[in-house]
Scaffold this motif. Structure first.
Motif, PDB file in Angstrom:
ATOM      1  N   ARG A  23       0.829  -1.180   0.017  1.00 33.02           N
ATOM      2  CA  ARG A  23      -0.058  -0.068  -0.007  1.00 33.02           C
ATOM      3  C   ARG A  23       0.913   1.368   0.095  1.00 33.02           C
ATOM      4  O   ARG A  23       1.915   1.132   0.554  1.00 33.02           O
ATOM      5  N   ASP A  24       0.295   2.337  -0.401  1.00 31.22           N
ATOM      6  CA  ASP A  24       1.022   3.683  -0.391  1.00 31.22           C
ATOM      7  C   ASP A  24       0.862   4.243   1.080  1.00 31.22           C
ATOM      8  O   ASP A  24       0.388   3.364   1.817  1.00 31.22           O
ATOM      9  N   ALA A  31      -6.087   0.440  -8.583  1.00 32.28           N
ATOM     10  CA  ALA A  31      -6.981  -0.209  -8.960  1.00 32.28           C
ATOM     11  C   ALA A  31      -7.452   0.115 -10.543  1.00 32.28           C
ATOM     12  O   ALA A  31      -8.078   0.887 -10.691  1.00 32.28           O
ATOM     13  N   ILE A  32      -6.684  -0.568 -11.383  1.00 34.97           N
ATOM     14  CA  ILE A  32      -7.179  -0.226 -12.786  1.00 34.97           C
ATOM     15  C   ILE A  32      -7.957  -1.103 -13.358  1.00 34.97           C
ATOM     16  O   ILE A  32      -8.370  -2.419 -12.818  1.00 34.97           O
ATOM     17  N   VAL A  33      -9.092  -0.464 -13.862  1.00 35.69           N
ATOM     18  CA  VAL A  33     -10.397  -1.073 -14.373  1.00 35.69           C
ATOM     19  C   VAL A  33     -10.399  -1.289 -15.654  1.00 35.69           C
ATOM     20  O   VAL A  33     -10.195  -0.249 -16.666  1.00 35.69           O
ATOM     21  N   GLN A  34     -10.663  -2.571 -16.049  1.00 33.28           N
ATOM     22  CA  GLN A  34     -10.622  -2.883 -17.608  1.00 33.28           C
ATOM     23  C   GLN A  34     -12.058  -3.778 -18.047  1.00 33.28           C
ATOM     24  O   GLN A  34     -12.486  -4.364 -17.184  1.00 33.28           O
ATOM     25  N   ASP A  48      -8.558   0.596  -0.477  1.00 38.11           N
ATOM     26  CA  ASP A  48      -7.910  -0.040   0.658  1.00 38.11           C
ATOM     27  C   ASP A  48      -8.142  -1.225   0.824  1.00 38.11           C
ATOM     28  O   ASP A  48      -9.224  -1.911   0.225  1.00 38.11           O
ATOM     29  N   ASP A  49      -7.818  -1.856   2.019  1.00 36.39           N
ATOM     30  CA  ASP A  49      -8.441  -3.049   2.332  1.00 36.39           C
ATOM     31  C   ASP A  49      -9.870  -3.363   2.390  1.00 36.39           C
ATOM     32  O   ASP A  49     -10.410  -4.512   1.743  1.00 36.39           O
ATOM     33  N   GLY A  93       2.469  -6.654  -6.086  1.00 33.63           N
ATOM     34  CA  GLY A  93       1.473  -6.283  -5.073  1.00 33.63           C
ATOM     35  C   GLY A  93       1.133  -5.067  -4.771  1.00 33.63           C
ATOM     36  O   GLY A  93       0.344  -4.740  -3.960  1.00 33.63           O
ATOM     37  N   ASP A  94       1.385  -3.957  -5.764  1.00 38.23           N
ATOM     38  CA  ASP A  94       1.175  -2.696  -5.409  1.00 38.23           C
ATOM     39  C   ASP A  94       0.223  -1.951  -6.677  1.00 38.23           C
ATOM     40  O   ASP A  94      -0.186  -0.891  -6.724  1.00 38.23           O
ATOM     41  N   ALA A  95      -0.519  -3.030  -7.402  1.00 40.46           N
ATOM     42  CA  ALA A  95      -1.503  -2.664  -8.117  1.00 40.46           C
ATOM     43  C   ALA A  95      -2.560  -3.665  -8.570  1.00 40.46           C
ATOM     44  O   ALA A  95      -2.115  -5.345  -8.237  1.00 40.46           O
TER      45      ALA A  95
END
Length: 139
Positions: A23-24, A31-34, A48-49, A93-95
């Motif tokens: 996490r930052d 979170a990239i949405v496709q 967040d969680d 684990g960062d995206a």
């Protein structure tokens, strides 16, 4: 989605998944949405969680709004819902990559995608060098 109350506290993310997230400083992951069937990149949001837990367990995409400091489930006010098809985590684990079925516009401007609304930056287009194929080398 703000002001929600519940009789019981929601379950946390599984510990193994929570441990994989990087996490930052604000505890958020990009979170990239496709669009699930076309591959079109729709938007970038932050989770967040708890937002991730809601996304994984509800079938709808939930984000953490950095400006409003609250959870928002995409489409609750606009009608432009995102229906979850899959969620993946990247190697670091960062995206997160959320594949969803987008109803209507993904961008708050009304554009189909946030990148359509933002516009092209005019980058120089690169081309990889042409190389001989294995068949060409043997002939």
């Amino acid at each position: 989605m703000s002001g929600e109350t519940s009789a019981a506290a929601p379950a946390a993310l599984p510990a193994t998944l929570a441990a994989r997230l990087k996490r930052d400083v604000d505890g958020l992951v990009a979170a990239i949405v496709q669009q699930h069937d076309t591959g079109e990149v729709l938007m970038l949001g932050w989770m967040d969680d708890e937002a991730l837990r809601r996304t994984l367990t509800s079938g709808r995409v939930t984000f953490w709004s950095r400006s409003r400091q609250e959870y928002w489930r995409k489409g609750d006010t606009s009608g432009h819902a995102q229906w979850v098809k899959s969620v993946a985590i990247d190697c670091d684990g960062d995206a997160l990559l959320v594949r969803a079925d987008q109803v209507g516009a993904a961008c708050h401007t009304g554009a189909r995608t946030c990148f359509e609304a933002g516009g092209d930056l005019g980058a120089v287009v690169g081309n990889r060098p042409e190389t001989e194929t294995s068949e060409e080398k043997t002939q």
